[in-house]
Enzyme design. Sequence first.
Site, PDB file in Angstrom:
ATOM      1  N   SER A 264      42.780  82.646  53.001  1.00  0.00           N
ATOM      2  CA  SER A 264      42.033  83.627  53.781  1.00  0.00           C
ATOM      3  C   SER A 264      42.755  83.912  55.080  1.00  0.00           C
ATOM      4  O   SER A 264      43.687  83.209  55.475  1.00  0.00           O
ATOM      5  CB  SER A 264      40.631  83.103  54.069  1.00  0.00           C
ATOM      6  OG  SER A 264      40.702  82.126  55.092  1.00  0.00           O
ATOM      7  N   LYS A 265      42.258  84.952  55.741  1.00  0.00           N
ATOM      8  CA  LYS A 265      42.799  85.340  57.036  1.00  0.00           C
ATOM      9  C   LYS A 265      42.748  84.159  58.018  1.00  0.00           C
ATOM     10  O   LYS A 265      43.668  83.940  58.791  1.00  0.00           O
ATOM     11  CB  LYS A 265      41.948  86.509  57.542  1.00  0.00           C
ATOM     12  CG  LYS A 265      42.375  87.096  58.835  1.00  0.00           C
ATOM     13  CD  LYS A 265      41.575  88.343  59.121  1.00  0.00           C
ATOM     14  CE  LYS A 265      41.865  88.845  60.528  1.00  0.00           C
ATOM     15  NZ  LYS A 265      41.147  90.086  60.822  1.00  0.00           N
ATOM     16  N   ARG A 266      41.652  83.407  57.939  1.00  0.00           N
ATOM     17  CA  ARG A 266      41.494  82.273  58.860  1.00  0.00           C
ATOM     18  C   ARG A 266      42.562  81.197  58.672  1.00  0.00           C
ATOM     19  O   ARG A 266      42.921  80.499  59.603  1.00  0.00           O
ATOM     20  CB  ARG A 266      40.102  81.639  58.697  1.00  0.00           C
ATOM     21  CG  ARG A 266      39.019  82.378  59.447  1.00  0.00           C
ATOM     22  CD  ARG A 266      37.705  81.613  59.379  1.00  0.00           C
ATOM     23  NE  ARG A 266      37.322  81.318  58.007  1.00  0.00           N
ATOM     24  CZ  ARG A 266      36.723  82.185  57.195  1.00  0.00           C
ATOM     25  NH1 ARG A 266      36.454  83.385  57.625  1.00  0.00           N
ATOM     26  NH2 ARG A 266      36.403  81.861  55.958  1.00  0.00           N
ATOM     27  N   ASP A 267      43.083  81.085  57.440  1.00  0.00           N
ATOM     28  CA  ASP A 267      44.133  80.086  57.209  1.00  0.00           C
ATOM     29  C   ASP A 267      45.374  80.400  58.044  1.00  0.00           C
ATOM     30  O   ASP A 267      46.102  79.504  58.453  1.00  0.00           O
ATOM     31  CB  ASP A 267      44.512  80.029  55.727  1.00  0.00           C
ATOM     32  CG  ASP A 267      43.356  79.518  54.884  1.00  0.00           C
ATOM     33  OD1 ASP A 267      42.693  78.557  55.319  1.00  0.00           O
ATOM     34  OD2 ASP A 267      43.108  80.084  53.805  1.00  0.00           O
ATOM     35  N   GLY A 268      45.603  81.696  58.246  1.00  0.00           N
ATOM     36  CA  GLY A 268      46.758  82.099  59.050  1.00  0.00           C
ATOM     37  C   GLY A 268      46.641  81.535  60.452  1.00  0.00           C
ATOM     38  O   GLY A 268      47.579  80.936  60.986  1.00  0.00           O
TER      39      GLY A 268
END
Length: 515
Positions: A264-268
Amino acid sequence: MERIRVRFAPSPTGALHIGGIRTALYNYLIAKKLGGKFILRIEDTDQGRFVPGAEEYIVEALQWAGLIPDEGPGFGGAYGPYRQSERKSRYADYARQMIESGNAYYAFDTPEELEAAREAAKAQGIHTFKYDAAVRGQLKNSLTLSAAETRSRLDAGEPYVIRLKVEPGQDIAIEDMVRGEVTFRSDELDDKILLKSDGMPTYHLANVVDDRLMEITHVIRGEEWLPSTAHHVLLYRAMQWEDRMPRFAHLPLILKPDGKGKLSKRDGVRLGIPVFPLGWAGATPEESFRGFREFGFLPQAMLNFLAFLGWNPGTEQEMFSMEELIQAFSVEKIVKSGARFDYDKAKWFNQQYIHAADNAQLAEWVRPILAQNGYEPEQAYLEGFCGLMKERVTLIPEFWEKGAYFFTGVQEYDRAAVQKKWNPERRPLFDALAVSLSELTLAVWQGDPGEIKTATESFMQANGLKPGDVLPMLRIALAGTMQGPAVFEMMQLLGREESLARLAKAFGLFDTFIA
Ligand code: GLU
């Protein structure tokens, strides 16, 4: 022979996730391999989710990656417009046609009425309320209202949606090119909205109508769209387009680096890694991020990495040029299971591409970073620099981070190393070495670095110095650090004057480091 036409159909709801680029890549590879067309279609019918700049981002990302559409907004083509918001009238006609053929109906239920129905279902222990065959008989639609009542509501301009009439009790089987046969029970499906009260189609209607009108032969998209495919098949049937239905291939999920759950975006943010192709300038720093490009990836390295997220050639080969990918790629070799986003592997690919790139090409990528830092080196010097550094970097910005001293001079010396190795008593010998290097002709300095090396070695021999006493000191004098390219290659690139100036300055300082 069938003319292959595939499409990449993103919604401009924000920056395009890296999985979107993989989808585009796979579509592109299939199109090129089979001599077909790769089409970009912008699915922007959900105006509530429209984000300014998102379409430009998609186009820029495809261009940066070299995945240039054959048809699309701004790319020409005979099946346009390629933006769904510009095709609005077409969809409503098909929705009405489906009402006439008994495959769809008008529904007038207000949000409050639907909420009440949901609550009533909950009271009966049904927690996932579906607008379907079981409940549509109790709701307000053209199947329960008389024809006259329906007409007068429509004439009065009352808001309505058009829903697909899903008949219960059917099996809907899809032959997915990746997954094989997948069967859905129509009882599990709801009567999806096709046309919304603002007159805009939903994703399902617009997507199917456009795939048909654009004569798409293969739908290659992410696994998250697999459940929708059941509804899409019903739409093809309802419109009697079943004989021209595209073939479907649903690509495996991209998983987090640890393999647990969807990337997900949050992993970035959490892991400090790029999960988008390009950076995005949001309204606040929290909404902004860097992409593969800004991290310093080469587009082909990113593509090579993405190609392997869900596919492999079945051989040991890992490095693939675009041409080789086109040759080797096939839908049959796409895997079903999720693909782990292994960032270290992405960096490995990038490193390989940097090693293999020629110096002129690297110079083109490195020059803007130097310019940002205020340096405009001569082309030959820059290419030489890239040649010396390319085996030592993984990401493009590291050329500057690890090799700034080639431009700035040494800003900081590795004091600890000097304190360990420098012997002030030998200072006169180092000065004498500098003199003998200064006596080498310019031709020697500009020639093979091996000659500077030979001269240094004979000096060391004649003066009883060991390479271990001298070379680390020369290296620190020239670069400030023990890391970096070979000493004599650095000297040759820096040139006689600069090298000697660095030696003279450093030898004086080194004495002062020894307390
Ligand atoms: N608009 C959908 C998306 O944003 C397209 C899905 C499909 O390819 O059908 O991914």
